[in-house]
Design an enzyme around this catalytic site. Structure first.
Site, PDB file in Angstrom:
ATOM      1  N   GLY A  79      84.609   0.703  80.770  1.00  0.00           N
ATOM      2  CA  GLY A  79      85.410  -0.457  80.381  1.00  0.00           C
ATOM      3  C   GLY A  79      86.627  -0.257  79.498  1.00  0.00           C
ATOM      4  N   GLY A 125      89.416   1.444  80.103  1.00  0.00           N
ATOM      5  CA  GLY A 125      90.632   1.853  80.822  1.00  0.00           C
ATOM      6  C   GLY A 125      91.748   0.820  80.791  1.00  0.00           C
ATOM      7  N   CYS A 154      91.405  -1.538  83.720  1.00  0.00           N
ATOM      8  CA  CYS A 154      90.016  -1.853  84.001  1.00  0.00           C
ATOM      9  C   CYS A 154      89.717  -3.273  83.527  1.00  0.00           C
ATOM     10  CB  CYS A 154      89.173  -0.858  83.219  1.00  0.00           C
ATOM     11  SG  CYS A 154      87.499  -1.361  83.007  1.00  0.00           S
TER      12      CYS A 154
END
Ligand code: 5GP
Length: 345
Positions: free
Chosen positions: A181, A183, A186
């Site tokens: 999570g 990124g 993301c």
């Protein structure tokens, strides 16, 4: 239901405390690392910063450009067998390019086909990558890959907790990829509520993996060279970068002109854009967990690489680490409420 009250931290929550040092210049700092692995007999000797295996950043062009600086690339998994064979045939012996794959039968068959046709020993590094590394199917796949490829360096992930890092090391992984999570493109945390603050994930997974002679790769969430230094300071052996390398000439992505300015498209591998491209759209039972953004075109990656390597070297100088290897040992994080003075943007 259970609540854990221990505070978990992200890069933005800490700074690295400076320490007395005998170093006189950052040019004295060695930021290469030499690694032995738990399973593979290979030895890694390079700068342990890896371009992400996204189809925008894990390109052959990026691998060549970063390779010139002694950095690594995890190639994206969407090239054809022939393209991989040509690429691996063209590399010199000491390269550190990772062949990436998911855990589908098609990915495995493709890997076997590439391996058969590429010069013997040309592929030495594997990156087995799934969004959720917590499934039994994933652990079984890592075991299968280890049995089939006893000499390869195998990186596997993603996970964020020590228990699963240990399980994957025991299943055959040499390097555990850490991050769920964080990124830049993301949306997993928004779509699912699942995740783990990245710095704490690094610290906890490094502690667990190192106890078994495993290594970890901090994957995602680095936005500036200082975040990379914090990841290494927290115990990461490798750091993987997507967004920081996106938008450059060596990155792939549609080029878009808006009002005379040039942008490059960058999207998550679980975004609608990626699923439209590779899976014929977003399947009915799932939602996209990545987004698509336009980044102002950034020219050759060379300048960014220099900034990254200079930043990491300088971090080592500030804490008196002569070698990147010493950075974790010399790191004391202090918790902060403010990172930078942003009055001028
Ligand atoms: P960045 O360096 O851009 O912050 O993070 C790169 C990492 O983000 C990748 O290596 C990968 O682990 C993760 N990532 C890439 N695409 C997606 C996506 O579509 N969804 C999620 N959840 N993570 C992604």
């Amino acid at each position: 239901m259970h609540i854990e009250n221990t505070i978990r931290l992200d890069f933005k929550d800490v700074l690295i405390r400076p320490k007395r040092s005998t170093l006189t210049s950052r040019s004295e700092v060695d930021i290469t690392r030499e690694f032995k692995f738990r399973h593979s007999p290979l030895k890694y000797h390079a700068i342990p910063i890896i371009a992400a295996n996204m189809d925008t950043t894990g390109t052959f062009e990026m691998a060549r450009a970063l390779g010139r600086h002694g950095m690594s690339t995890a190639l994206c998994k969407h090239y054809s067998v022939e393209e991989y064979v040509d690429f691996f045939s063209s590399l010199e012996e000491k390269h550190t390019a990772f062949y990436s794959l998911g855990i589908s039968d098609a990915d495995w068959e493709k890997f076997l086909a590439v391996e058969k046709k590429a010069p013997k020993g040309a592929i030495q590094y594997l990156c087995i990558d799934v969004a959720n590394g917590y499934t039994e199917a994933f652990v079984s796949f890592v075991k299968k890959a280890r049995e089939a490829c006893p000499d390869y360096v195998i990186m596997a992930g993603n996970v964020v907790t020590g228990d699963m890092a240990e399980e994957l090391v025991l299943a055959g992984a040499d390097i555990i990829k850490v991050g769920i999570g964080p990124g830049s493109v993301c949306t997993t945390r928004k779509m699912t509520g699942v995740g783990y603050p990245q710095l704490s994930a690094i610290i906890e997974c490094a502690d667990a993996a190192h106890g078994l002679s495993g290594r970890i790769c901090a994957d995602g969430g680095c936005t500036v060279p200082g975040d990379i230094a914090k990841a290494f300071g927290g115990g990461a052996d490798f750091v993987m970068l997507g967004g920081m390398l996106a938008g450059h000439d060596e990155a792939a992505g549609e080029i878009v002109e808006i009002d005379g300015k040039t942008f490059k498209r960058f999207y998550g591998m679980s975004s609608k854009d990626a699923m439209d491209k590779y899976a014929g759209g977003v399947a009915k039972y799932r939602a996209a967990e990545g987004k698509s953004v336009l980044i102002p075109a950034r020219g050759p990656v060379e300048g960014t690489v220099q900034g990254i390597l200079g930043g990491v070297r300088s971090a080592c100088t500030y804490v008196g680490a002569k070698r990147l290897k010493e950075l974790t040992m010399r790191t004391t994080f202090i918790r902060t409420s403010m990172q930078t003075n942003d009055i001028f943007g």
